[in-house]
Design a protein around this motif. Structure first.
Motif, PDB file in Angstrom:
ATOM      1  N   ALA A 156      31.881  34.316  41.236  1.00 11.66           N
ATOM      2  CA  ALA A 156      32.706  35.293  40.526  1.00 11.66           C
ATOM      3  C   ALA A 156      34.101  34.733  40.246  1.00 11.66           C
ATOM      4  CB  ALA A 156      32.804  36.589  41.338  1.00 11.66           C
ATOM      5  N   ALA A 201      36.898  32.300  32.214  1.00 16.15           N
ATOM      6  CA  ALA A 201      37.241  33.256  31.158  1.00 16.15           C
ATOM      7  C   ALA A 201      38.707  33.134  30.760  1.00 16.15           C
ATOM      8  CB  ALA A 201      36.927  34.680  31.633  1.00 16.15           C
ATOM      9  N   TRP A 202      39.592  32.949  31.755  1.00 13.87           N
ATOM     10  CA  TRP A 202      41.003  32.735  31.446  1.00 13.87           C
ATOM     11  C   TRP A 202      41.204  31.426  30.688  1.00 13.87           C
ATOM     12  CZ3 TRP A 202      45.021  35.711  31.085  1.00 13.87           C
ATOM     13  CH2 TRP A 202      45.109  36.884  31.819  1.00 13.87           C
ATOM     14  N   ARG A 244      41.894  32.363  44.383  1.00 17.23           N
ATOM     15  CA  ARG A 244      42.097  33.809  44.479  1.00 17.23           C
ATOM     16  C   ARG A 244      43.590  34.143  44.418  1.00 17.23           C
ATOM     17  NH1 ARG A 244      39.070  34.300  48.356  1.00 17.23           N
ATOM     18  NH2 ARG A 244      37.156  34.851  47.265  1.00 17.23           N
ATOM     19  N   GLU A 255      35.737  34.061  36.490  1.00 16.57           N
ATOM     20  CA  GLU A 255      37.014  34.637  36.062  1.00 16.57           C
ATOM     21  C   GLU A 255      37.980  33.555  35.599  1.00 16.57           C
ATOM     22  OE1 GLU A 255      39.845  37.645  35.263  1.00 16.57           O
ATOM     23  OE2 GLU A 255      37.650  37.625  35.497  1.00 16.57           O
ATOM     24  N   SER A 309      46.367  41.654  32.666  1.00 13.94           N
ATOM     25  CA  SER A 309      44.914  41.509  32.537  1.00 13.94           C
ATOM     26  C   SER A 309      44.577  40.686  31.297  1.00 13.94           C
ATOM     27  CB  SER A 309      44.256  42.884  32.428  1.00 13.94           C
ATOM     28  OG  SER A 309      44.577  43.493  31.185  1.00 13.94           O
ATOM     29  N   ARG A 310      43.347  40.183  31.273  1.00 16.95           N
ATOM     30  CA  ARG A 310      42.912  39.432  30.096  1.00 16.95           C
ATOM     31  C   ARG A 310      42.891  40.318  28.853  1.00 16.95           C
ATOM     32  NH1 ARG A 310      37.863  38.111  30.434  1.00 16.95           N
ATOM     33  NH2 ARG A 310      37.374  38.624  32.605  1.00 16.95           N
ATOM     34  N   SER A 360      46.230  30.072  35.535  1.00 21.47           N
ATOM     35  CA  SER A 360      44.821  29.799  35.251  1.00 21.47           C
ATOM     36  C   SER A 360      44.573  28.299  35.159  1.00 21.47           C
ATOM     37  CB  SER A 360      44.368  30.509  33.977  1.00 21.47           C
ATOM     38  OG  SER A 360      45.160  30.153  32.867  1.00 21.47           O
ATOM     39  N   LEU A 396      44.677  33.929  40.755  1.00 27.17           N
ATOM     40  CA  LEU A 396      44.236  35.081  39.968  1.00 27.17           C
ATOM     41  C   LEU A 396      45.010  36.341  40.351  1.00 27.17           C
ATOM     42  CD1 LEU A 396      40.382  34.435  39.963  1.00 27.17           C
ATOM     43  CD2 LEU A 396      41.991  34.063  38.082  1.00 27.17           C
TER      44      LEU A 396
END
Length: 330
Positions: A314, A321-322, A261, A318, A270-271, A300, A264
């Motif tokens: 979650a 995804a990164w 966390r 995330e 942002s992505r 990441s 991130l």
């Protein structure tokens, strides 16, 4: 970087100045960087290489001037470094000429303290590229990424002895937070950044392994001290947020979900808005976006190392995804 077909760009014995300046600016050779996998490097640089195991679980690949190293991680390989062995060129590369060219394009080098064994040391902090040059001849010996030294307090010799640092840290670990703060107010010198870095280095050298007790204290007490010192280093400007969080992950100072966390939360973009190699050139006017992308990549990847131990779905999604963006980030 000079254009050529296939891997010949990398195999040239005397590439032009653009090859070297491009490496310093981007931290990559034709897109291959220290995070690239062996298969990705082959796709980018070709298959004209010599490969060898250099130690237990370590792999080195050589493309004439360029060397890429990995260490085994599970069933795969984790990138360690990329080195350009500039001493192998036919025409010696002058560090003054290299520095002048980088200054001209707006990406100057910063010189840090000599290594003490005959080399001058330079660094480009945002790309994390180090340059070593012979002190007598001024010829570039090698360039590598990531650099193992940094500009500012991290690259300067300490005026305090290693044992003095360990003594101070052993004292601090036995104090509560108010006592530590009071101690710091009394002892902090004018050159605070180098002092805090010195104390953090001493602390990480003494950090016990998980479950190990040292000097009568369990690891949780050491973790608390380590986080306090990293916060002080960040406040003093010797570390930025990305560096501090990566140190937290590297030394296991927070439980996995909390550490992920933190990674991130520290990503500055942002992505949807992050700069990629396809969308953004390496240029002075785009440097803020480039460096935000670099921070996103480092954070990441740091979070990715913890994924097997992360419980929150979650958070896992995330990070994954990164990580899908990794090869496109700067």
């Amino acid at each position: 970087m000079p254009e050529a077909e296939g891997p010949s760009t990398v195999r040239r014995v005397s590439p032009g100045m653009a090859f070297f300046t491009d490496f310093v600016v981007t931290g990559a050779v034709r897109g291959a960087d220290a995070t690239s996998t062996p298969a990705e490097v082959t796709g980018l640089l070709g298959d004209a290489f010599v490969e060898s195991l250099t130690g237990p679980g370590q792999l080195l690949r050589c493309y004439d001037l360029v060397e890429v190293a990995w260490e085994q991680e599970g069933n795969g390989w984790r990138g360690l470094y990329v080195t350009v062995q500039a001493h192998r060129v036919d025409v010696p590369l002058s560090v003054d000429a290299l520095a002048a060219d980088l200054e001209r394009v707006g990406f100057p080098l910063v010189e840090v303290a000599p290594d003490g064994v005959g080399c001058r040391r330079f660094v480009r902090a945002d790309s994390r590229v180090a340059v070593l040059a012979d002190e007598e001849s001024g010829q570039v010996v090698a360039m590598m990424v990531p650099a193992w030294f940094a500009p500012g307090p991290r690259g300067e010799p300490s005026p305090w002895s290693r044992e003095a640092g360990r003594d101070r840290v052993r004292h601090l670990v036995g104090l509560g937070a108010p006592e530590r703060d009071a101690w710091a107010r009394r002892r902090q010198p004018d050159e605070a950044a180098r002092w805090w870095w010195f104390l953090w280095v001493a602390c990480r050298q003494l950090l016990p392994d998980e479950g190990e007790r040292r000097f009568g204290h369990d690891r949780s007490v050491w973790e608390e001290l380590a986080l306090w010192l990293l916060g002080a280093c960040e406040a003093a400007g010797v570390l930025d947020r990305t560096d501090a969080v990566c140190e937290i992950v590297r030394y296991g100072l927070l439980e996995p979900d909390t550490a992920v966390r933190a990674c991130l939360d520290a990503i500055p973009v942002s992505r949807a808005d992050v700069a990629t190699r396809e969308s953004t050139p390496y240029a002075q006017e785009t440097l803020a976006a480039v460096n935000a992308s670099r921070a996103a990549k480092r954070l990441s990847l740091a979070a990715g190392e913890l994924l097997p131990r992360v419980r929150d779905r979650a958070l896992r999604a995330e990070v994954e995804a990164w990580l899908e963006l990794r090869t496109r980030l700067m």
